[in-house]
Design an enzyme around this catalytic site. Structure first.
Site, short mmCIF file in Angstrom:
data_model
loop_
_atom_site.label_atom_id
_atom_site.label_comp_id
_atom_site.label_asym_id
_atom_site.label_seq_id
_atom_site.Cartn_x
_atom_site.Cartn_y
_atom_site.Cartn_z
N LYS A 34 29.29 41.98 30.76
CA LYS A 34 29.95 40.72 31.34
C LYS A 34 30.02 40.68 32.77
CE LYS A 34 34.41 43.53 31.11
NZ LYS A 34 35.71 43.64 30.13
N ARG A 129 47.53 42.03 26.03
CA ARG A 129 46.61 41.02 26.59
C ARG A 129 46.23 39.97 25.77
NH1 ARG A 129 41.50 43.15 30.37
NH2 ARG A 129 40.78 43.58 27.95
N TYR A 249 39.73 43.22 65.26
CA TYR A 249 40.72 42.10 65.20
C TYR A 249 42.32 42.62 65.03
CZ TYR A 249 36.90 38.94 64.21
OH TYR A 249 35.60 38.31 63.93
N MET A 296 33.84 40.68 58.48
CA MET A 296 32.88 39.74 57.55
C MET A 296 31.49 40.12 57.73
SD MET A 296 32.09 35.70 57.24
CE MET A 296 33.88 35.31 56.83
C1 LIG Z 1 35.68 45.16 30.12
C2 LIG Z 1 35.94 45.60 28.42
C3 LIG Z 1 35.12 46.76 28.06
C4 LIG Z 1 34.50 47.78 29.01
O1 LIG Z 1 35.39 48.38 29.83
P1 LIG Z 1 34.81 49.65 30.88
O2 LIG Z 1 36.22 50.30 31.38
O3 LIG Z 1 34.11 49.01 31.90
O4 LIG Z 1 34.13 50.70 29.81
C5 LIG Z 1 35.37 47.19 26.69
N1 LIG Z 1 36.12 46.49 25.82
C6 LIG Z 1 36.52 45.25 26.40
C7 LIG Z 1 37.55 44.65 25.43
C8 LIG Z 1 36.71 44.89 27.82
O5 LIG Z 1 37.40 43.89 28.08
#
Ligand SMILES: *Cc1c(COP(=O)(O)O)cnc(C)c1O
Length: 355
Positions: A34, A129, A249, A296
């Site tokens: 993702k 979630r 800064y 930056m």
């Molecule tokens: C992002 C995600 C993963 C991968 O998790 P990692 O901690 O990066 O291994 C697996 N399952 C779900 C549902 C996720 O949202």
């Protein structure tokens, strides 16, 4: 002159994939790619993982799935979309041959209305979630929409990086009966960290993301994993700053002694989190140099205790010597965020691309 450069080592990715596969107690490893492959470029990442034997991938969004489908071209991978179906997404998802992860009765109904077919079902076991509640899952199993084919039942762990946390056993105990509601489906509970909770947690399929890219499963550097992302930039200048002078800064940073300050040609616009200045470090001339400021376009590092470097030396800001989990800790974050913030400004170089 080349400023910030992000090198993405796909041989390291293949190495990490092999480590996770060996540790998964026989479960299939289905990579999570993702957010554009955790910011590293989903095309090269997924094509190399395919070459290493991966046949099933997870992304979060429809757009990511379409990009992955295109990147994989004729490779007939199963692509799961974790965030399920927003309204209007069932048709494009079907057209692209994607397999949604259904997270609610509404999504199950929408997938059924669109003709259904293969899908996964996410049940909530205590992360609160997304996902079906236990009651909703029982209803789905008792009276599924016509043509819905549940091929995978999955849940997600909230505390897997802390093996001693009681929530792991609790989530497992809740997953067992929910998984049994869909006896024909394969089951998945573990992401990177969950793999290391042992064989009760790995089921048929595991979904690692961050550890494929080098992040330790327990949120600290793991020597068996290799860094996939390396960010380097040139040392542009070296100054002496007298004790008592203020650097950068605002009033936050004052030299407490005469300091040899190196200026590096990268900044937060290249993906080095500004928050990492306190406690973060860079690597130059074979030694660690504490970060002093992150702006930056320029980063200041303390070279006082290092051998005299030369302008033009390259400085590592993330990689084998500046470990992802250390950077995350300094920034008060997690490795996942460090990776996904790496920006498009740094020049990208891929090593080990699959044909
Ligand atoms: C992002 C995600 C993963 C991968 O998790 P990692 O901690 O990066 O291994 C697996 N399952 C779900 C549902 C996720 O949202």
């Amino acid at each position: 002159m080349t400023r910030a450069r992000l090198t993405i080592d796909l041989d390291a990715l293949a190495h990490n994939h092999a480590v996770l596969r060996a540790d998964a107690h026989g479960a299939e490893v289905a990579p999570v790619v993702k957010a554009d492959g955790y910011g590293l470029g989903v095309g090269p990442i997924a094509r190399r993982l395919w070459a290493e034997g991966a046949r099933r991938f997870f992304v979060a969004r429809l757009e990511e799935a379409l990009a992955l489908r295109e990147a994989l071209a004729a490779r007939a991978a199963t692509i799961h979309v974790l965030d399920g179906l927003a309204s209007g997404e069932a048709e494009p998802m079907k057209a692209a041959g994607l397999t949604p992860v259904l997270n609610s009765p509404r999504e199950a109904a929408a997938w059924g209305s669109a003709g259904g077919g293969a899908c996964a079902v996410h049940v909530d076991t205590g992360m609160h979630r997304i996902g079906f509640t236990a009651e909703e899952a029982a209803d789905l199993a008792a009276s599924p929409p016509p043509a819905l084919r549940v091929e995978l039942v999955m849940s997600h762990l909230g505390s897997a990086a802390e093996p001693a946390d009681r929530r792991n056993a609790l989530q497992l105990s809740r997953f067992r009966p929910l998984r049994a509601l869909f006896p024909q489906a394969r089951a998945s509970l573990a992401a990177s960290a969950g793999i290391y909770l042992g064989p009760d947690f790995t089921y048929d399929l595991v979904r690692p993301g961050v550890s494929l890219y080098g992040g330790g499963p327990h949120e600290r550097p793991d020597p068996r994993l290799r860094a996939v992302a390396t960010l380097t930039a040139p040392l542009l200048a070296v100054h002496t700053v007298a004790a008592g002078e203020t650097i950068g800064y605002g009033p936050a940073v004052t030299a407490t002694r005469d300091m040899r300050l190196g200026l590096v040609g990268a900044g937060y616009a290249d993906g080095v989190l500004r928050a990492a200045w306190r406690g973060g470090y860079a690597f130059v001339g074979g030694r660690r140099a504490p970060l002093v400021i992150v702006t930056m376009d320029l980063i200041g590092v303390d070279l006082t205790d290092l051998p005299e470097p030369s302008p033009g030396d390259r400085v590592e800001l993330l990689g084998a010597h500046v470990q992802l989990d250390d950077v995350a800790e300094a920034a008060g974050s997690v490795a996942h965020e460090i990776l996904t913030r790496l920006s498009r400004r740094a020049e990208r170089v891929y090593v080990g691309e699959a044909a």
